[in-house]
Design a protein around this motif. Sequence first.
Motif, PDB file in Angstrom:
ATOM      1  N   ASP A 142       0.796  -1.232  -0.119  1.00  0.00           N
ATOM      2  CA  ASP A 142       0.155  -0.110  -0.122  1.00  0.00           C
ATOM      3  C   ASP A 142       0.863   1.105   0.094  1.00  0.00           C
ATOM      4  O   ASP A 142       0.420   2.263  -0.583  1.00  0.00           O
ATOM      5  N   GLU A 143       2.016   1.165   0.855  1.00  0.00           N
ATOM      6  CA  GLU A 143       2.707   2.534   0.660  1.00  0.00           C
ATOM      7  C   GLU A 143       3.370   2.717  -0.692  1.00  0.00           C
ATOM      8  O   GLU A 143       3.431   4.164  -1.161  1.00  0.00           O
ATOM      9  N   ALA A 144       3.714   1.839  -1.453  1.00  0.00           N
ATOM     10  CA  ALA A 144       4.114   1.889  -2.625  1.00  0.00           C
ATOM     11  C   ALA A 144       3.135   2.062  -3.953  1.00  0.00           C
ATOM     12  O   ALA A 144       3.527   2.365  -4.785  1.00  0.00           O
ATOM     13  N   ALA A 145       1.981   1.752  -3.316  1.00  0.00           N
ATOM     14  CA  ALA A 145       0.902   1.553  -4.552  1.00  0.00           C
ATOM     15  C   ALA A 145       1.210   0.584  -5.755  1.00  0.00           C
ATOM     16  O   ALA A 145       1.062   1.083  -6.859  1.00  0.00           O
ATOM     17  N   LYS A 146       1.908  -0.410  -5.228  1.00  0.00           N
ATOM     18  CA  LYS A 146       2.256  -1.582  -6.170  1.00  0.00           C
ATOM     19  C   LYS A 146       2.169  -2.852  -5.806  1.00  0.00           C
ATOM     20  O   LYS A 146       2.226  -3.044  -4.790  1.00  0.00           O
ATOM     21  N   VAL A 147       2.270  -3.946  -6.734  1.00  0.00           N
ATOM     22  CA  VAL A 147       2.312  -5.394  -6.408  1.00  0.00           C
ATOM     23  C   VAL A 147       3.773  -5.617  -6.869  1.00  0.00           C
ATOM     24  O   VAL A 147       3.868  -5.754  -7.792  1.00  0.00           O
ATOM     25  N   HIS A 148       4.369  -6.101  -5.763  1.00  0.00           N
ATOM     26  CA  HIS A 148       5.590  -6.698  -6.064  1.00  0.00           C
ATOM     27  C   HIS A 148       5.562  -8.093  -6.294  1.00  0.00           C
ATOM     28  O   HIS A 148       4.887  -8.785  -6.185  1.00  0.00           O
ATOM     29  N   TYR A 149       6.685  -8.383  -7.507  1.00  0.00           N
ATOM     30  CA  TYR A 149       6.954  -9.628  -7.892  1.00  0.00           C
ATOM     31  C   TYR A 149       5.564 -10.380  -8.553  1.00  0.00           C
ATOM     32  O   TYR A 149       5.147 -11.509  -8.304  1.00  0.00           O
ATOM     33  N   LYS A 150       4.649  -9.553  -9.210  1.00  0.00           N
ATOM     34  CA  LYS A 150       3.502 -10.030  -9.501  1.00  0.00           C
ATOM     35  C   LYS A 150       3.713 -10.804 -10.686  1.00  0.00           C
ATOM     36  O   LYS A 150       4.520 -10.742 -11.621  1.00  0.00           O
ATOM     37  N   VAL A 151       2.898 -11.791 -11.032  1.00  0.00           N
ATOM     38  CA  VAL A 151       2.629 -12.868 -12.110  1.00  0.00           C
ATOM     39  C   VAL A 151       1.119 -12.284 -12.474  1.00  0.00           C
ATOM     40  O   VAL A 151       0.207 -12.694 -11.943  1.00  0.00           O
ATOM     41  N   ALA A 152       1.178 -11.934 -13.740  1.00  0.00           N
ATOM     42  CA  ALA A 152       0.002 -11.308 -14.379  1.00  0.00           C
ATOM     43  C   ALA A 152      -0.105 -11.615 -15.866  1.00  0.00           C
ATOM     44  O   ALA A 152       0.746 -12.120 -16.566  1.00  0.00           O
ATOM     45  N   ILE A 153      -1.612 -11.887 -16.362  1.00  0.00           N
ATOM     46  CA  ILE A 153      -1.967 -12.230 -17.555  1.00  0.00           C
ATOM     47  C   ILE A 153      -2.651 -11.019 -18.139  1.00  0.00           C
ATOM     48  O   ILE A 153      -3.617 -10.366 -17.564  1.00  0.00           O
ATOM     49  N   PRO A 154      -1.845 -10.339 -19.166  1.00  0.00           N
ATOM     50  CA  PRO A 154      -2.506  -8.859 -19.659  1.00  0.00           C
ATOM     51  C   PRO A 154      -4.062  -9.401 -20.347  1.00  0.00           C
ATOM     52  O   PRO A 154      -4.319 -10.297 -20.621  1.00  0.00           O
ATOM     53  N   LYS A 155      -4.702  -8.231 -20.206  1.00  0.00           N
ATOM     54  CA  LYS A 155      -6.248  -8.278 -20.524  1.00  0.00           C
ATOM     55  C   LYS A 155      -7.045  -8.905 -19.779  1.00  0.00           C
ATOM     56  O   LYS A 155      -8.357  -8.594 -20.031  1.00  0.00           O
ATOM     57  N   LEU A 156      -6.831  -9.965 -19.123  1.00  0.00           N
ATOM     58  CA  LEU A 156      -7.643 -10.905 -18.496  1.00  0.00           C
ATOM     59  C   LEU A 156      -8.274 -10.250 -17.361  1.00  0.00           C
ATOM     60  O   LEU A 156      -9.517 -10.699 -17.172  1.00  0.00           O
ATOM     61  N   GLY A 157      -7.964  -9.308 -16.812  1.00  0.00           N
ATOM     62  CA  GLY A 157      -8.645  -8.686 -15.620  1.00  0.00           C
ATOM     63  C   GLY A 157      -9.984  -8.080 -16.215  1.00  0.00           C
ATOM     64  O   GLY A 157     -10.936  -8.060 -15.846  1.00  0.00           O
ATOM     65  N   SER A 158      -9.772  -7.135 -17.546  1.00  0.00           N
ATOM     66  CA  SER A 158     -10.916  -6.447 -17.905  1.00  0.00           C
ATOM     67  C   SER A 158     -11.975  -7.540 -18.427  1.00  0.00           C
ATOM     68  O   SER A 158     -13.099  -7.528 -18.607  1.00  0.00           O
ATOM     69  N   LEU A 159     -11.339  -8.753 -19.191  1.00  0.00           N
ATOM     70  CA  LEU A 159     -12.221  -9.854 -19.746  1.00  0.00           C
ATOM     71  C   LEU A 159     -12.991 -10.325 -18.259  1.00  0.00           C
ATOM     72  O   LEU A 159     -14.168 -10.613 -18.679  1.00  0.00           O
ATOM     73  N   VAL A 160     -12.560 -10.485 -17.163  1.00  0.00           N
ATOM     74  CA  VAL A 160     -13.227 -11.112 -16.028  1.00  0.00           C
ATOM     75  C   VAL A 160     -14.119 -10.279 -15.745  1.00  0.00           C
ATOM     76  O   VAL A 160     -15.421 -10.485 -15.296  1.00  0.00           O
ATOM     77  N   LEU A 161     -13.764  -8.954 -15.186  1.00  0.00           N
ATOM     78  CA  LEU A 161     -14.684  -7.928 -14.648  1.00  0.00           C
ATOM     79  C   LEU A 161     -15.581  -7.245 -15.714  1.00  0.00           C
ATOM     80  O   LEU A 161     -16.789  -6.879 -15.236  1.00  0.00           O
ATOM     81  N   LYS A 162     -15.197  -7.007 -16.856  1.00  0.00           N
ATOM     82  CA  LYS A 162     -15.929  -6.310 -17.770  1.00  0.00           C
ATOM     83  C   LYS A 162     -16.628  -7.036 -19.009  1.00  0.00           C
ATOM     84  O   LYS A 162     -17.375  -6.686 -19.770  1.00  0.00           O
ATOM     85  N   HIS A 163     -16.044  -8.496 -19.065  1.00  0.00           N
ATOM     86  CA  HIS A 163     -16.462  -9.318 -20.126  1.00  0.00           C
ATOM     87  C   HIS A 163     -15.965  -8.640 -21.484  1.00  0.00           C
ATOM     88  O   HIS A 163     -16.608  -8.749 -22.459  1.00  0.00           O
ATOM     89  N   ASP A 164     -14.794  -7.734 -21.413  1.00  0.00           N
ATOM     90  CA  ASP A 164     -14.156  -7.110 -22.729  1.00  0.00           C
ATOM     91  C   ASP A 164     -12.906  -6.955 -22.272  1.00  0.00           C
ATOM     92  O   ASP A 164     -12.502  -6.344 -21.350  1.00  0.00           O
ATOM     93  N   PRO A 165     -11.984  -7.620 -23.052  1.00  0.00           N
ATOM     94  CA  PRO A 165     -10.544  -7.359 -22.601  1.00  0.00           C
ATOM     95  C   PRO A 165      -9.818  -6.078 -22.789  1.00  0.00           C
ATOM     96  O   PRO A 165      -8.904  -5.643 -22.263  1.00  0.00           O
ATOM     97  N   ASN A 166     -10.529  -5.031 -23.569  1.00  0.00           N
ATOM     98  CA  ASN A 166      -9.879  -3.802 -23.775  1.00  0.00           C
ATOM     99  C   ASN A 166     -10.797  -2.678 -22.932  1.00  0.00           C
ATOM    100  O   ASN A 166     -10.594  -1.527 -23.196  1.00  0.00           O
ATOM    101  N   ALA A 167     -11.634  -3.218 -22.079  1.00  0.00           N
ATOM    102  CA  ALA A 167     -12.346  -2.265 -21.194  1.00  0.00           C
ATOM    103  C   ALA A 167     -11.748  -1.468 -20.209  1.00  0.00           C
ATOM    104  O   ALA A 167     -10.697  -2.085 -19.501  1.00  0.00           O
ATOM    105  N   PRO A 168     -11.582  -0.288 -20.123  1.00  0.00           N
ATOM    106  CA  PRO A 168     -10.858   0.550 -18.965  1.00  0.00           C
ATOM    107  C   PRO A 168     -11.231   0.153 -17.641  1.00  0.00           C
ATOM    108  O   PRO A 168     -12.678  -0.035 -17.564  1.00  0.00           O
ATOM    109  N   LEU A 169     -10.454   0.242 -16.757  1.00  0.00           N
ATOM    110  CA  LEU A 169     -10.855   0.171 -15.348  1.00  0.00           C
ATOM    111  C   LEU A 169      -9.989   1.022 -14.445  1.00  0.00           C
ATOM    112  O   LEU A 169      -8.925   1.350 -14.888  1.00  0.00           O
TER     113      LEU A 169
END
Length: 476
Positions: A280-307
């Motif tokens: 929270d102090e640095a406002a970031k996730v360290h050592y993250k493992v992430a899949i591009p666009k998938l967050g918007s696909l899950v939350l908005k059902h659109d991979p390019n939707a802004p969040l």
Amino acid sequence: MLEQLDAVFLARVQFAFTVSFHFVFPAFSIGLASYLMVLEGLWLKTGRGIYANLYRYWLKIFAVGFGMGVVSGVVLSYQFGTNWSAFSTKAGPIVGPLMGYEVITAFFLEAGFLGVMLFGISKVGKRLHFFATCMVALGTFVSAFWILSVNSWMQTPAGHEINAQGQFIVGSSWWDVIFNPSFPYRLVHTVTAAYLTTAFAVGGVGAWHLLRDRNNVGARKMFSMAMWMAVIVTPVQIIAGDLHGLNTLEHQPVKVLAMEGDYDPSPDGAELILFGLPDDEAAKVHYKVAIPKLGSLVLKHDPNAPLPGLTDYPREEWPPVAVVFWSFRIMVAIGFAMLALGVWSLIARRRQRLFESRPLHRAAVLMGPAGFVAVIAGWITTEVGRQPYTVYGLLRTAESASPLDAPAVATSLIAFIVVYSAVFGMGVYYLLRMMAQPPHRGETEPPNVPLHAAGITPASSIEAAWSKEGDTHGKH
């Protein structure tokens, strides 16, 4: 000021500790009551003694678990007056009646028919006894209905007004209060979680006994029924969870962003962070493992939707991100593990190896407690994610606490830890001892076997009591 903040934090820890102990028992009771209803209904329809045997086996476990849930729940009501008196004063006109409805409808229904269910086997006919079992199952659902309505209103308050004294009062109708925006999603998600919790507990017990005696008919039946629940209900729960997440994003976006670990806005589509260390102090996730666009696909059902990101909101509106981030992942991981076990069992069933696959049985034993862990993780996600509010967006937690000193709250917290660990530790140990006893290994129901459910010893067995009406048992 620091002492007051410490007192609030300790009060939160105390409530979290007691509600976590309590919540596992209603979650188990809701599912187990419905399972007992199904078992007794199948016994009455088919006449097969195996269902009466399993009913008897799980009834005594239900009786102990139900009692532990009632006792642990009473403590929570007192904490509203001791540690959270300001909340009770301000939200009492809405929360009080809803909790009162739970007592008047659900608790009276459960308590009244539970006596018939446990002690009336040799006193009433089979149809009346089955009706009592159905009413107890209905009572557990109605209880969940009212409690979740209260909690959902605190998450997504609606239908209220605030009077001159700063109290929340009902606006145009109770309908808007009860059926607030998140309530239908939360009810389906929580009750389905309770069914899955019970299914995997039953499946784990069945698998435990199959590892010792694969020819035990009772163990085979309970394991088979539990695995059918895993196959059918787990996908439903995943869909319900997705819909609940979309609703939460609409009404509590900060909570969802904390769950996802999205500190920065994503104008071209958000990544899905699988793992990492939120800071929270640095406002970031360290050592993250992430899949591009998938967050918007899950939350908005659109991979390019802004969040948006957490940085779009004031820091004082953020919950503890690391806690919400990891509790959510634990819940989701267990959900997919449940699905995997269900699919595995379906493959084994098709290959006629459901009762012979020892690796499957070992996995089911390991997954036996998984539902309890998942519901606690989900509860933590929901409640910690609501911080810093008790009534989301309207009443802060720091404004809800009683004017107590930290030492007083710490003393009661220590007392709760000691008493709960001793009393409920022994209760859980007793439940495990009962589950360790194998069900009747045959198909037919043995005559004159008492229930022995927490001291319950009716004069005759189900078969002996109901055979007076001309029924024949043990047919298959």
